[in-house]
Design an enzyme around this catalytic site. Structure first.
Site, short mmCIF file in Angstrom:
data_model
loop_
_atom_site.label_atom_id
_atom_site.label_comp_id
_atom_site.label_asym_id
_atom_site.label_seq_id
_atom_site.Cartn_x
_atom_site.Cartn_y
_atom_site.Cartn_z
N ARG A 28 -132.44 -54.33 11.63
CA ARG A 28 -131.93 -54.33 12.97
C ARG A 28 -132.83 -54.89 13.75
O ARG A 28 -132.98 -54.67 14.94
CB ARG A 28 -131.35 -53.05 13.57
N ASP A 77 -122.03 -57.62 10.46
CA ASP A 77 -121.59 -56.09 10.18
C ASP A 77 -121.01 -55.70 8.97
O ASP A 77 -120.38 -56.77 8.26
CB ASP A 77 -120.62 -55.64 11.47
N TYR A 156 -115.54 -46.00 4.48
CA TYR A 156 -115.02 -46.55 5.63
C TYR A 156 -113.39 -46.55 5.32
O TYR A 156 -112.63 -46.00 6.27
CB TYR A 156 -115.55 -47.61 6.32
#
Length: 348
Positions: A28, A77, A156
């Site tokens: 990140r 992502d 997810y």
């Protein structure tokens, strides 16, 4: 790949060689801690920014310009490949990825398309643009390709969004193993295609990121997850680039994650490198300064960084990183000091 790029400190360490300095990059590193990132992202959603080649190039390059780190990480992502194939999802600010129609059945899995390079031309364009730009920085800066590991992406899809307990995910794993296996094979194929596209366009290494694998026992990981991560890593291994495998809270899985086929095992901040290195075997390690230490006084931060570097000497190779991503409120100047300290730390 040029000779200078091949011989870069990052790629040398990833191959288990001993470079002239400990290479450093930050997970990140391209993100909310940088004012230039916030400026370019203003008014643009996360997923839209991940599908704009010019924006991907700019954001990926920002920390390389600012810090002079030894590698760039491709800005993307974890759920971007799902969006690219038409899965109805969005990244909700303050929540994370939210899936409109969670996966429950074999029919749901069958409805998920495979990923092809033709569906992600913006990825190819962005990587090619980055490789051209990075060739002129510090004699050639490697680009790390990026993808979410099958377990994390599948979670997810099953949960419909982020989850602390992963109860629905584990329920499918234990009570509907045929659905789970089909889903993992599907997601593994998508992750492979996503990474293959990046490597074909010029990425020098890849990182397979498993955010939620730490929720598993070693036995469950080996039975239900490792084969699918291993299939992704095996295919990328055929392309001849180093493979980094990182998970959060995976102290009990380090050996198994290495055995999945990684060349480099990422270690989060909870596990000291001196404990992790014997577990990962004949592999390089990446990590693992506590991300909160960048908020400490500089001398405290660098003293702890020195401990990490010294511990890393026992590994086949060592790439310095934080033990997880850069915290958004991090002072960029402090990361610049940390980068300079690591790169200047004497190894002889």
């Amino acid at each position: 790949m040029t000779t200078a790029l091949h011989d870069s400190a990052f790629l040398a360490a990833a191959r288990g060689e001993q470079p002239d300095h400990t290479p450093v990059w930050f997970m990140r590193q391209a993100g909310r801690s940088l004012p230039e990132y916030l400026a370019v992202r203003e008014g643009v959603t996360m997923l839209d920014s991940c599908m704009d080649p010019e924006m991907i190039v700019e954001i990926t390059l920002q920390p390389v310009r600012r810090y002079g780190v030894d590698a760039a990480i491709f800005f993307s992502d974890i759920v971007l490949p799902l969006k690219a194939i038409g899965v109805d999802l969005d990244i909700v600010p303050g929540v994370g990825p939210v899936v409109a129609n969670p996966v429950r059945t074999l029919e749901d899995v069958a409805a998920i398309p495979d990923l092809t390079p033709e569906q992600i031309p913006f990825i190819t364009a962005a990587v090619q643009g980055l490789v051209a730009e990075l060739a002129g920085i510090n004699g050639g800066t490697p680009l790390i390709g990026f993808a979410g590991a099958p377990f994390t992406v599948a979670s997810y899809l099953v949960e419909g969004g982020p989850s602390k307990e992963h109860a629905k995910t584990k329920a499918m794993m234990f009570s509907a193993p045929e659905v789970w296996d089909a889903l993992m094979r599907k997601i593994g194929g998508i992750a492979t295609a996503f990474l293959e596209t990046q490597v074909a366009a010029g990425a020098s290494a890849v990182q397979l990121f498993d955010s939620w694998a730490g929720a598993l026992t070693p036995a469950d990981y080996v039975r239900h997850v490792q084969p699918h991560s291993a299939a992704v890593l095996a295919r990328i291994g055929e392309l001849g680039v180093p493979r980094i495998h990182f998970g959060v809270g995976t102290a009990n899985l380090l050996a198994e994650m290495g055995e999945a086929g990684a060349d480099v095992v990422g270690v989060d901040w909870r596990t000291p490198l001196e404990r992790a290195i014997p577990l990962v075997g004949d592999r390089a390690v990446q990590g693992n300064l506590d991300p909160t230490l960048v908020f400490a006084p500089t001398d405290v931060m660098t003293a702890r960084a020195a401990e990490v570097i010294e511990a890393g000497r026992a590994a086949k190779g060592h790439i310095f990183n934080l033990g997880h991503g850069v915290i958004p409120s991090t002072d960029p100047d402090q990361l610049a000091r940390l980068t300079a300290f690591v790169q200047g730390y004497p190894l002889d």
